[in-house]
Design an enzyme around this catalytic site. Structure first.
Site, short mmCIF file in Angstrom:
data_model
loop_
_atom_site.label_atom_id
_atom_site.label_comp_id
_atom_site.label_asym_id
_atom_site.label_seq_id
_atom_site.Cartn_x
_atom_site.Cartn_y
_atom_site.Cartn_z
N GLY A 31 1.75 -21.64 -34.49
CA GLY A 31 0.46 -22.07 -35.03
C GLY A 31 -0.42 -20.94 -35.51
O GLY A 31 -1.30 -21.16 -36.36
N PHE A 32 -0.22 -19.73 -35.00
CA PHE A 32 -1.04 -18.59 -35.43
C PHE A 32 -0.99 -18.40 -36.94
O PHE A 32 -2.02 -18.24 -37.60
CB PHE A 32 -0.54 -17.30 -34.76
CG PHE A 32 -1.23 -16.96 -33.46
CD1 PHE A 32 -2.59 -16.69 -33.42
CD2 PHE A 32 -0.52 -16.89 -32.29
CE1 PHE A 32 -3.22 -16.36 -32.22
CE2 PHE A 32 -1.12 -16.57 -31.09
CZ PHE A 32 -2.48 -16.30 -31.06
N TYR A 91 13.54 -32.64 -25.51
CA TYR A 91 12.31 -32.90 -26.24
C TYR A 91 11.80 -34.31 -25.99
O TYR A 91 11.60 -35.10 -26.92
CB TYR A 91 12.51 -32.69 -27.74
CG TYR A 91 12.85 -31.28 -28.16
CD1 TYR A 91 12.69 -30.20 -27.29
CD2 TYR A 91 13.34 -31.02 -29.44
CE1 TYR A 91 13.01 -28.91 -27.69
CE2 TYR A 91 13.66 -29.74 -29.85
CZ TYR A 91 13.50 -28.68 -28.96
OH TYR A 91 13.82 -27.41 -29.38
N PRO A 108 8.63 -20.81 -36.98
CA PRO A 108 8.45 -19.92 -38.13
C PRO A 108 6.98 -19.65 -38.47
O PRO A 108 6.69 -18.77 -39.27
CB PRO A 108 9.14 -20.67 -39.26
CG PRO A 108 9.00 -22.11 -38.90
CD PRO A 108 9.13 -22.14 -37.40
N LEU A 109 6.08 -20.41 -37.84
CA LEU A 109 4.65 -20.21 -38.06
C LEU A 109 3.97 -19.60 -36.83
O LEU A 109 2.76 -19.74 -36.63
CB LEU A 109 3.97 -21.53 -38.44
CG LEU A 109 4.52 -22.18 -39.71
CD1 LEU A 109 3.80 -23.50 -40.01
CD2 LEU A 109 4.39 -21.23 -40.90
N GLY A 110 4.76 -18.91 -36.02
CA GLY A 110 4.18 -18.19 -34.88
C GLY A 110 3.45 -19.09 -33.91
O GLY A 110 2.40 -18.71 -33.38
N HIS A 157 21.73 -24.74 -26.20
CA HIS A 157 20.31 -24.40 -26.31
C HIS A 157 19.99 -23.03 -25.72
O HIS A 157 19.15 -22.28 -26.27
CB HIS A 157 19.48 -25.48 -25.60
CG HIS A 157 18.10 -25.63 -26.12
ND1 HIS A 157 17.36 -26.77 -25.96
CD2 HIS A 157 17.31 -24.80 -26.83
CE1 HIS A 157 16.17 -26.63 -26.53
NE2 HIS A 157 16.12 -25.43 -27.06
N GLY A 192 -0.26 -20.36 -39.28
CA GLY A 192 -0.74 -21.47 -40.08
C GLY A 192 -2.25 -21.61 -40.06
O GLY A 192 -2.81 -22.49 -40.71
N GLY A 193 -2.92 -20.74 -39.29
CA GLY A 193 -4.37 -20.80 -39.18
C GLY A 193 -4.86 -22.09 -38.56
O GLY A 193 -5.87 -22.65 -38.96
#
Length: 330
Positions: free
Chosen positions: A210-211, A60, A206-208, A126, A213-214
């Site tokens: 960004g999808f 990262y 966990p928020l796809g 990983h 989370g809108g």
């Protein structure tokens, strides 16, 4: 914040962790990497909010370095996880993996140096190296525990069979994999095995991505070099389908008087006690929003509404491009 445990005998961690990828990589979700002060302020705010589980990796960018600097005077307040195995200079879409004992020892020493700590709380493989027996890799990782360099061991994107084999060599505290309302594959077999063995599931994305989370309405809102532009779920018709699915989540969240991101995280928390989501962000306001999801209580009606709005298998497109899909569920 509510505490959960990494495995039967692992560390107690905040129910919601913090994924540190975005503070160190410029070409994944953001157009530029965060400067040191912004990254450190973000991590300090996470700890102040009760988020003590910090998850990073050697690939990262300079995330490990920034996390280490943030923890300079706050090491005892954090449970520190990092990962190794993916070859740093391999192409993003065709990741090389090195699970040899030599790389286990070398990578750990390098991470300890970058993090500027004496011990890593949770050390993950990983990706599983298809050319090295998992018993050999985990056997070397177990030597790190005996040497005091690592407290607990983890795997990432490992199949149920691989988890069982690894756990026989040395107790596995956590398995990290993608899990969300968009990606429910762990429910097929993995979660049952983890429950049986007493292993936590650390849910990344966990928020796809960004999808859920809108965060956007079109690809034009993503940076030109944003990695998601090459992701199958962000292509043409798949993007439109997935955006419509995410919109249904927003409708339920509006009824619940919370944000879509909070609802998606609360769903994960309430679905399984062994699950610890690690949403990432480079924004303090989003961080605070995510933390409040731990206080959200969902009723049976809420869960039924979500199941109808986002049924399992409704998402369009694979999680990764074909080459990277070969590295998951290893």
């Amino acid at each position: 914040m509510e505490q959960r445990r990494l495995g039967k005998n692992g560390c107690a961690v905040s129910a919601i962790g913090f994924g540190c990828m975005s503070i160190g990589i410029a070409d994944v979700y953001t157009s530029s990497a965060q400067d040191d002060k912004t990254a450190i302020d973000l991590i300090h705010r996470a700890i102040d909010l009760g988020i003590n589980f910090l998850d990073t990796a050697n690939i990262y960018g300079d995330s490990e370095v920034k996390v280490g600097r943030a923890l300079k005077d706050r090491r005892e307040q954090a449970v520190l996880a990092t990962k190794f195995g993916i070859v740093v200079d391999s192409p993003r879409q065709e990741r090389g993996v090195d699970g040899t004992p030599e790389n286990v020892f070398r990578s750990c020493d390098q991470s300890l140096q970058r993090l500027d700590v004496d011990q890593i709380d949770l050390y993950y493989l990983h990706r599983v190296d298809p050319n090295v027996r998992i018993e050999e890799t985990v056997g070397a990782m177990a030597e790190l525990v005996r040497a005091g360099k690592v407290r607990h061991l983890g795997l990432s994107e490992a199949s149920p069979e691989t988890v069982r084999r690894a756990h026989k060599v040395h107790p596995i505290a956590a398995v990290q994999t993608e899990y969300s309302l968009f990606s429910r594959e762990p429910e097929d077999r993995l979660l049952q095995v983890l429950h049986e063995l007493g292993i936590a599931l650390v849910a990344y994305s966990p928020l796809g991505r960004g999808f859920l989370g809108g965060r956007f309405r079109s690809l034009d809102e993503l940076a030109p070099d944003d990695w998601r532009r090459s992701n199958p779920r962000f292509q043409g018709e798949e993007f439109a389908i997935n955006l419509a699915i995410a919109d249904r989540l927003r409708e339920v969240a509006k009824e619940k008087d919370c944000t879509a991101a909070q609802l998606a995280l609360a769903w994960l928390l309430q679905r399984h006690q062994e699950v610890i989501p690690i949403p990432g962000t480079s924004n303090i306001a989003r961080l605070e929003e995510n933390a409040r999801a731990a206080d959200l209580v969902l009723t049976d009606r809420d869960l039924s509404r979500l199941e109808m709005a986002l049924p399992k298998g409704s998402v369009a497109g694979e999680r990764y491009a074909p080459a990277m899909m070969k590295t998951v569920n290893g």
